[in-house]
Design a protein around this motif. Structure first.
Motif, mmCIF file in Angstrom:
data_model
loop_
_atom_site.group_PDB
_atom_site.id
_atom_site.type_symbol
_atom_site.label_atom_id
_atom_site.label_comp_id
_atom_site.label_asym_id
_atom_site.label_seq_id
_atom_site.Cartn_x
_atom_site.Cartn_y
_atom_site.Cartn_z
ATOM 1 N N VAL A 188 5.003 16.180 101.595
ATOM 2 C CA VAL A 188 4.373 15.140 102.413
ATOM 3 C C VAL A 188 5.357 14.018 102.690
ATOM 4 C CG1 VAL A 188 2.424 13.519 102.575
ATOM 5 C CG2 VAL A 188 2.154 15.662 101.301
ATOM 6 N N LEU A 189 5.299 13.525 103.922
ATOM 7 C CA LEU A 189 6.125 12.382 104.313
ATOM 8 C C LEU A 189 5.213 11.159 104.425
ATOM 9 C CD1 LEU A 189 8.848 11.262 105.398
ATOM 10 C CD2 LEU A 189 8.132 12.049 107.678
ATOM 11 N N VAL A 190 5.519 10.141 103.637
ATOM 12 C CA VAL A 190 4.762 8.880 103.731
ATOM 13 C C VAL A 190 5.705 7.832 104.322
ATOM 14 C CG1 VAL A 190 3.475 7.087 102.499
ATOM 15 C CG2 VAL A 190 3.297 9.476 101.751
ATOM 16 N N LEU A 191 5.379 7.417 105.528
ATOM 17 C CA LEU A 191 6.199 6.441 106.254
ATOM 18 C C LEU A 191 5.496 5.096 106.241
ATOM 19 C CD1 LEU A 191 6.763 8.631 109.418
ATOM 20 C CD2 LEU A 191 8.564 7.990 107.803
ATOM 21 N N ASP A 233 10.380 20.075 107.518
ATOM 22 C CA ASP A 233 10.267 20.210 106.053
ATOM 23 C C ASP A 233 8.865 19.873 105.542
ATOM 24 O OD1 ASP A 233 12.916 20.830 105.803
ATOM 25 O OD2 ASP A 233 13.551 18.847 105.087
ATOM 26 N N TYR A 234 8.074 19.205 106.397
ATOM 27 C CA TYR A 234 6.814 18.630 105.911
ATOM 28 C C TYR A 234 5.571 19.369 106.420
ATOM 29 C CZ TYR A 234 10.006 14.946 104.627
ATOM 30 O OH TYR A 234 11.054 14.265 104.080
ATOM 31 N N GLN A 235 4.519 19.286 105.600
ATOM 32 C CA GLN A 235 3.225 19.866 106.003
ATOM 33 C C GLN A 235 2.213 18.778 106.363
ATOM 34 O OE1 GLN A 235 4.678 21.455 102.879
ATOM 35 N NE2 GLN A 235 5.677 22.517 104.562
ATOM 36 N N LEU A 236 2.625 17.509 106.158
ATOM 37 C CA LEU A 236 1.702 16.389 106.395
ATOM 38 C C LEU A 236 2.501 15.102 106.499
ATOM 39 C CD1 LEU A 236 -1.356 15.279 106.127
ATOM 40 C CD2 LEU A 236 -0.860 15.076 103.700
ATOM 41 N N VAL A 237 2.042 14.218 107.398
ATOM 42 C CA VAL A 237 2.694 12.909 107.483
ATOM 43 C C VAL A 237 1.627 11.812 107.528
ATOM 44 C CG1 VAL A 237 2.979 13.121 110.024
ATOM 45 C CG2 VAL A 237 4.344 11.454 108.764
ATOM 46 N N SER A 292 -3.184 22.074 106.578
ATOM 47 C CA SER A 292 -3.831 23.308 107.031
ATOM 48 C C SER A 292 -3.731 24.385 105.953
ATOM 49 C CB SER A 292 -3.239 23.765 108.360
ATOM 50 O OG SER A 292 -1.848 23.659 108.310
ATOM 51 N N GLU A 293 -4.742 25.223 105.905
ATOM 52 C CA GLU A 293 -4.929 26.181 104.814
ATOM 53 C C GLU A 293 -3.705 27.024 104.450
ATOM 54 O OE1 GLU A 293 -7.117 26.424 102.467
ATOM 55 O OE2 GLU A 293 -8.193 24.715 103.270
ATOM 56 N N PRO A 294 -3.029 27.683 105.423
ATOM 57 C CA PRO A 294 -1.945 28.581 105.026
ATOM 58 C C PRO A 294 -0.859 27.878 104.205
ATOM 59 C CG PRO A 294 -2.461 28.859 107.350
ATOM 60 C CD PRO A 294 -3.254 27.700 106.858
ATOM 61 N N GLU A 295 -0.462 26.642 104.644
ATOM 62 C CA GLU A 295 0.563 25.908 103.925
ATOM 63 C C GLU A 295 0.084 25.444 102.559
ATOM 64 O OE1 GLU A 295 2.058 25.063 108.143
ATOM 65 O OE2 GLU A 295 0.083 25.154 107.202
ATOM 66 N N ASN A 296 -1.236 25.226 102.491
ATOM 67 C CA ASN A 296 -1.820 24.667 101.266
ATOM 68 C C ASN A 296 -1.980 25.722 100.177
ATOM 69 O OD1 ASN A 296 -2.664 22.409 99.984
ATOM 70 N ND2 ASN A 296 -4.754 22.435 100.783
#
Ligand SMILES: Cc1cc2nc3c(=O)[nH]c(=O)nc-3n(C[C@H](O)[C@H](O)[C@H](O)COP(=O)(O)O)c2cc1C
Length: 184
Positions: free
Chosen positions: A4-7, A50-54, A179-183
């Motif tokens: 996860v990217l936290v900006l 690289d990320y699955q969520l931002v 999303s499910e597949p990445e999770n």
């Protein structure tokens, strides 16, 4: 492992503290997290795939956001939209619960109107009043805003309005956006 990217954009450090609390909670949940100040050198080296969520947070300053916030979203609108994403807006008017409802918070509405990135998830977080650490002109202006919105005006006030448990709950909620597949 989900990454996860936290900006964040922070002027006085409080939004940075909120972003760090989100990152800590995500890490507790077994996520790899990168916490990045949008005005840091690291922000120029983001490898978005690289990320699955931002999640992106910014504080409100005089009814709007720092120019660098809009610059960043203009530059990265496509990348931000390419991932499950969330925007969190930090302001002190949000100390009133009804102003934490996206439709009722004009600052959040302003962001949605002006930003080329339309966040798919939104959060409003109450920030901090810290008169002693603000220059006199900022102090005066915020006192005025506070007077209008019936908030604290004592120039000695340092009040953290952030609900830190709710910040953790927001971090947990963020993981539901992956999303499910990445999770899996
Ligand atoms: C110069 C300045 C202007 C601000 N303007 C507003 C405002 O218009 N509305 C509001 O609700 N909060 C306003 N705030 C409150 C900030 O959003 C709040 O203090 C936030 O926690 C600041 O985060 P930071 O420490 O990351 O900069 C202002 C604060 C400062 C210092």
């Amino acid at each position: 492992m989900t990454r996860v990217l936290v900006l964040y954009f922070s002027r006085g450090g409080h939004t940075a503290k909120i972003a760090a609390a989100i990152a800590d909670q995500l890490a507790l949940r077994g996520t790899k997290v990168d916490l990045v100040d949008i005005n840091s050198a690291a922000a120029t080296r983001i490898n978005w795939p690289d990320y699955q969520l931002v999640a992106f947070g910014a504080c409100v300053l005089y009814g709007t956001y720092d120019k660098s916030v809009f610059r960043f979203v203009e530059q990265h609108a496509k990348a931000l939209s390419s991932l499950p994403n969330s925007f969190f807006c930090v302001n002190v008017v949000a100390r009133n619960p009804e102003k934490r409802i996206p439709e009722n918070n004009k600052y959040l509405q302003k962001f949605i109107t002006l930003s080329p990135w339309t966040p798919s998830d939104l959060k409003i977080i109450a920030g901090k009043v810290d008169y002693p650490s603000w220059p006199w002109y900022d102090r005066l202006m915020i006192q005025l805003i506070m007077k209008i919105t019936k908030g604290p005006t004592d120039p000695k006030s340092v009040i953290d309005f952030t609900d830190w448990e709710d910040v953790k709950a927001y971090a947990d909620h963020l993981l539901e956006l992956v999303s499910e597949p990445e999770n899996a």
